[in-house]
Design an enzyme around this catalytic site. Structure first.
Site, mmCIF file in Angstrom:
data_model
loop_
_atom_site.group_PDB
_atom_site.id
_atom_site.type_symbol
_atom_site.label_atom_id
_atom_site.label_comp_id
_atom_site.label_asym_id
_atom_site.label_seq_id
_atom_site.Cartn_x
_atom_site.Cartn_y
_atom_site.Cartn_z
ATOM 1 N N CYS A 76 -0.913 -9.655 2.089
ATOM 2 C CA CYS A 76 -0.567 -8.284 1.709
ATOM 3 C C CYS A 76 -1.850 -7.511 1.395
ATOM 4 O O CYS A 76 -2.696 -7.967 0.634
ATOM 5 C CB CYS A 76 0.380 -8.343 0.522
ATOM 6 S SG CYS A 76 0.053 -7.203 -0.782
ATOM 7 N N GLU A 77 -1.974 -6.353 2.017
ATOM 8 C CA GLU A 77 -3.226 -5.612 1.859
ATOM 9 C C GLU A 77 -3.341 -4.935 0.495
ATOM 10 O O GLU A 77 -4.416 -4.479 0.124
ATOM 11 C CB GLU A 77 -3.406 -4.595 2.988
ATOM 12 C CG GLU A 77 -2.461 -3.419 2.949
ATOM 13 C CD GLU A 77 -2.707 -2.453 4.112
ATOM 14 O OE1 GLU A 77 -3.365 -2.843 5.097
ATOM 15 O OE2 GLU A 77 -2.234 -1.313 4.026
ATOM 16 N N HIS A 78 -2.241 -4.864 -0.251
ATOM 17 C CA HIS A 78 -2.314 -4.230 -1.570
ATOM 18 C C HIS A 78 -2.809 -5.181 -2.650
ATOM 19 O O HIS A 78 -3.385 -4.749 -3.639
ATOM 20 C CB HIS A 78 -0.936 -3.688 -1.972
ATOM 21 C CG HIS A 78 -0.447 -2.601 -1.061
ATOM 22 N ND1 HIS A 78 0.867 -2.440 -0.707
ATOM 23 C CD2 HIS A 78 -1.129 -1.639 -0.396
ATOM 24 C CE1 HIS A 78 0.978 -1.415 0.115
ATOM 25 N NE2 HIS A 78 -0.215 -0.921 0.329
ATOM 26 N N HIS A 79 -2.543 -6.473 -2.490
ATOM 27 C CA HIS A 79 -2.892 -7.437 -3.542
ATOM 28 C C HIS A 79 -3.731 -8.609 -3.045
ATOM 29 O O HIS A 79 -4.136 -9.458 -3.836
ATOM 30 C CB HIS A 79 -1.617 -8.000 -4.178
ATOM 31 C CG HIS A 79 -0.742 -6.941 -4.793
ATOM 32 N ND1 HIS A 79 0.302 -6.356 -4.112
ATOM 33 C CD2 HIS A 79 -0.782 -6.354 -6.006
ATOM 34 C CE1 HIS A 79 0.892 -5.451 -4.901
ATOM 35 N NE2 HIS A 79 0.240 -5.432 -6.049
ATOM 36 N N GLN A 117 4.202 -5.816 5.883
ATOM 37 C CA GLN A 117 5.191 -6.470 6.750
ATOM 38 C C GLN A 117 5.761 -5.498 7.791
ATOM 39 O O GLN A 117 6.006 -5.872 8.940
ATOM 40 C CB GLN A 117 6.314 -7.047 5.882
ATOM 41 C CG GLN A 117 7.298 -7.880 6.689
ATOM 42 C CD GLN A 117 8.387 -8.492 5.821
ATOM 43 O OE1 GLN A 117 8.171 -8.743 4.646
ATOM 44 N NE2 GLN A 117 9.546 -8.731 6.391
ATOM 45 N N HIS A 145 7.077 -12.332 -0.555
ATOM 46 C CA HIS A 145 5.760 -11.796 -0.901
ATOM 47 C C HIS A 145 5.333 -12.358 -2.258
ATOM 48 O O HIS A 145 6.019 -12.127 -3.261
ATOM 49 C CB HIS A 145 5.819 -10.261 -0.964
ATOM 50 C CG HIS A 145 6.013 -9.619 0.380
ATOM 51 N ND1 HIS A 145 5.063 -8.802 0.953
ATOM 52 C CD2 HIS A 145 7.022 -9.713 1.278
ATOM 53 C CE1 HIS A 145 5.496 -8.394 2.138
ATOM 54 N NE2 HIS A 145 6.685 -8.933 2.358
ATOM 55 N N CYS A 147 3.115 -11.352 -4.140
ATOM 56 C CA CYS A 147 2.845 -10.278 -5.112
ATOM 57 C C CYS A 147 4.117 -9.840 -5.826
ATOM 58 O O CYS A 147 4.046 -9.183 -6.871
ATOM 59 C CB CYS A 147 2.136 -9.090 -4.458
ATOM 60 S SG CYS A 147 3.041 -8.330 -3.107
#
Ligand SMILES: [Zn+2]
Length: 186
Positions: A76-79, A117, A145, A147
């Site tokens: 995941c690119e956010h976390h 995703q 996920h 996260c």
């Protein structure tokens, strides 16, 4: 390209920042290990789906081709935490089909990089449309996920499901029903 040395420096900084001692025995080789790991799990960035989809085979009578339960791991690119699950893919060939392993390879190319995703599903579908000249593609992904599981709302087991339709699957609900029937048979 991939900068191993920079990942090692960043890992040492991260260890210090969380209050660890990068010089203690158990952590001495960690920066090098982490650098090798990122090169592997982000290796899709150095690849092009076209490589895997350029070899096709004549199959003028072929109907819908379905591959289900393709396992994948992404980040995941956010976390920068993993999300992982299964992809189910179908396409309608226009006279030519890809080798059976190539759909899974295409998933790997896009999964092994920082992702959402939703975007991962769309990139797989668009690559199959573009490189196979398919009449239609549908991609469904179910993933957990980390996260959401180990931090934040802490809801392990929650499955995020994405569905992307292209071409004939956008126009014909009967095709989508057939896909769900085939994916649902277990
Ligand atoms: Zn996340």
């Amino acid at each position: 390209m991939f900068d191993q040395e920079k990942i090692q420096q960043a890992t040492r900084l991260l260890l210090e920042a969380i209050g660890e001692d990068p010089q203690r025995e158990g952590l001495l080789d960690t920066p090098a290990r982490v650098a090798r790991m990122y090169e592997e799990i982000c290796g899709g960035m150095q690849q092009d789906a076209a490589e895997h989809l350029s070899t096709t085979f004549e199959a003028s009578e072929a109907g819908m081709v379905v591959e289900r339960d393709i396992p994948f791991y992404s980040l995941c690119e956010h976390h920068l935490l993993p999300f992982f699950g299964r992809a189910h893919i179908a396409y309608l060939p226009s006279g030519r089909v890809a080798g059976l392993s190539k759909l899974a390879r295409t998933v790997e190319v896009f999964a092994r990089r920082l992702q959402l995703q939703e975007r991962l599903s769309a990139q797989v579908a668009d690559a199959l449309m573009e490189h196979l000249g398919a009449k239609g593609v549908i991609v469904m992904m179910e993933a957990e996920h980390m996260c959401m599981s180990m931090r934040g709302v802490c809801k392990p087991g929650t499955q995020t499901v994405t569905l992307v339709k292209r071409g004939a699957f956008e126009q014909d609900p009967a095709l989508v029903d057939e896909f769900f029937r085939m994916v649902g048979q277990r």
